[in-house]
Enzyme design. Structure first.
Site, PDB file in Angstrom:
ATOM      1  N   GLY A  79      22.472  35.628  39.264  1.00  0.00           N
ATOM      2  CA  GLY A  79      21.247  35.433  38.487  1.00  0.00           C
ATOM      3  C   GLY A  79      20.232  36.565  38.553  1.00  0.00           C
ATOM      4  CD1 TRP A  81      21.463  42.349  36.363  1.00  0.00           C
ATOM      5  CD2 TRP A  81      22.045  42.665  34.224  1.00  0.00           C
ATOM      6  NE1 TRP A  81      22.125  43.557  36.273  1.00  0.00           N
ATOM      7  CE2 TRP A  81      22.492  43.769  34.987  1.00  0.00           C
ATOM      8  CE3 TRP A  81      22.311  42.632  32.868  1.00  0.00           C
ATOM      9  CZ2 TRP A  81      23.159  44.852  34.404  1.00  0.00           C
ATOM     10  CZ3 TRP A  81      22.984  43.706  32.284  1.00  0.00           C
ATOM     11  CH2 TRP A  81      23.394  44.797  33.045  1.00  0.00           C
ATOM     12  CG  ASP A  97      29.085  34.092  36.012  1.00  0.00           C
ATOM     13  OD1 ASP A  97      28.637  35.261  35.974  1.00  0.00           O
ATOM     14  OD2 ASP A  97      30.175  33.817  36.598  1.00  0.00           O
ATOM     15  CG  ASP A 113      36.857  32.215  30.454  1.00  0.00           C
ATOM     16  OD1 ASP A 113      36.331  33.250  30.006  1.00  0.00           O
ATOM     17  OD2 ASP A 113      38.037  32.153  30.826  1.00  0.00           O
ATOM     18  CG  ASP A 137      26.260  43.230  35.310  1.00  0.00           C
ATOM     19  OD1 ASP A 137      26.851  44.317  35.159  1.00  0.00           O
ATOM     20  OD2 ASP A 137      25.740  42.888  36.392  1.00  0.00           O
ATOM     21  CE  LYS A 177      29.739  45.125  35.574  1.00  0.00           C
ATOM     22  NZ  LYS A 177      28.985  45.433  36.781  1.00  0.00           N
TER      23      LYS A 177
HETATM   24  C1  LIG Z   1      28.664  41.914  38.490  1.00  0.00           C
HETATM   25  S1  LIG Z   1      28.618  40.174  38.377  1.00  0.00           S
HETATM   26  C2  LIG Z   1      27.097  39.891  37.517  1.00  0.00           C
HETATM   27  C3  LIG Z   1      25.868  40.078  38.367  1.00  0.00           C
HETATM   28  C4  LIG Z   1      24.618  39.634  37.649  1.00  0.00           C
HETATM   29  N1  LIG Z   1      24.297  40.544  36.551  1.00  0.00           N
HETATM   30  C5  LIG Z   1      23.445  39.584  38.577  1.00  0.00           C
HETATM   31  O1  LIG Z   1      22.557  40.441  38.495  1.00  0.00           O
HETATM   32  O2  LIG Z   1      23.370  38.660  39.389  1.00  0.00           O
HETATM   33  C6  LIG Z   1      29.816  39.873  37.118  1.00  0.00           C
HETATM   34  C7  LIG Z   1      29.950  38.418  36.734  1.00  0.00           C
HETATM   35  O3  LIG Z   1      30.776  38.310  35.559  1.00  0.00           O
HETATM   36  C8  LIG Z   1      31.343  37.022  35.610  1.00  0.00           C
HETATM   37  N2  LIG Z   1      32.448  36.925  34.641  1.00  0.00           N
HETATM   38  C9  LIG Z   1      33.596  37.646  34.614  1.00  0.00           C
HETATM   39  N3  LIG Z   1      34.386  37.254  33.614  1.00  0.00           N
HETATM   40  C10 LIG Z   1      33.725  36.265  32.962  1.00  0.00           C
HETATM   41  C11 LIG Z   1      34.032  35.444  31.838  1.00  0.00           C
HETATM   42  N4  LIG Z   1      35.197  35.559  31.199  1.00  0.00           N
HETATM   43  N5  LIG Z   1      33.127  34.513  31.447  1.00  0.00           N
HETATM   44  C12 LIG Z   1      31.947  34.388  32.113  1.00  0.00           C
HETATM   45  N6  LIG Z   1      31.601  35.128  33.189  1.00  0.00           N
HETATM   46  C13 LIG Z   1      32.475  36.060  33.611  1.00  0.00           C
HETATM   47  C14 LIG Z   1      31.780  36.877  37.051  1.00  0.00           C
HETATM   48  O4  LIG Z   1      31.993  35.530  37.403  1.00  0.00           O
HETATM   49  C15 LIG Z   1      30.608  37.523  37.792  1.00  0.00           C
HETATM   50  O5  LIG Z   1      29.697  36.557  38.261  1.00  0.00           O
END
Ligand SMILES: C[S@@+](CC[C@H](N)C(=O)[O-])C[C@H]1O[C@@H](n2cnc3c(N)ncnc32)[C@H](O)[C@@H]1O
Length: 221
Positions: A79, A81, A97, A113, A137, A177
């Protein structure tokens, strides 16, 4: 009040007193966390992730979070961002997420998802109108095989861009990203057909050893 920038790196490295019960990779991860000024600054400022500073740095450079903005945050857990977008004046943030996110005042949270075909519709319903900013992200679990990881994140970023083009208001912005690996040039070309300004950046909070970079597109047409 906007979060402060992280303190300068410590000069004296923290060492682990004992490695008992930890694998080598766990020890390396823990040592890195203990010596990372962004981790310390995030904790001190009540931010849920060190990743929060990447958005702070991108916003300071590109001014993407406008007061009153309606924002979608894809891949939002835990959370950081979402917190930054709200602290910097967003009126509402819809955050998605795969993993659960603890409540954040001002945010609407969705567990699911993003590759599920039903998800863009659910996000748009929660948003209840056009978005000013779509953030992604999202990062898949890395395999260690660079070409595979690159293709996987490009797939997520392309889906995020499709979604952004369906919900953004004219003039809106998109941040995603990517991992460097070749096909990001195609993404940049595609963005240029839809946004008046397209840039890319590796914010200082992004670890040097990571191939990640962010595309920042604004002026949605
Ligand atoms: C680098 S972290 C994000 C950090 C976040 N921006 C923060 O500041 O707290 C990447 C996130 O992308 C999520 N993610 C990856 N593939 C996903 C998908 N298909 N659907 C939803 N979330 C996804 C992961 O579960 C993970 O929590």
């Amino acid at each position: 009040m906007p979060p402060k920038k992280p303190a300068p790196p410590r000069t004296k490295a923290v060492t682990l007193k004992t490695a008992r019960g930890r694998s080598t990779s766990q020890q390396l991860w823990l040592r890195r966390q203990l010596n990372d000024p962004y981790v310390a600054a995030a904790r001190a400022q009540g931010l849920r992730s060190r990743a929060a500073f990447k958005l702070i740095e991108l916003d300071e450079k590109f001014h993407i979070i406008r007061p009153g903005a309606r924002v979608v945050d894809l891949g939002a857990a835990p959370g950081g961002w979402t917190q930054v977008a709200l602290q910097r004046g967003a009126a509402c943030v819809v955050s998605l997420d795969l993993l659960p996110i603890d409540e954040i005042a001002g945010a609407r949270l969705l567990l699911g998802d993003f590759t599920d075909p039903a998800m863009p519709g659910q996000l748009a319903t929660l948003l209840g109108g056009p978005a000013d900013l779509v953030l992604s992200d999202m990062a898949p679990n890395t395999t260690g095989h660079t070409p595979t990881d690159h293709l996987r994140i490009m797939g997520l970023a392309e889906l995020a861009l499709d979604f952004a083009t369906s919900v953004l208001a004219p003039g809106g912005a998109f941040v995603a990203k990517l991992f460097q690996g070749g096909s990001e040039r195609q993404m940049l070309s595609l963005l240029k057909t839809r946004f008046s300004s397209v840039r890319h950046a590796k914010p200082p909070a992004s670890r040097k050893e990571s191939s990640e970079l962010y595309v920042v597109a604004s002026g949605f047409r």
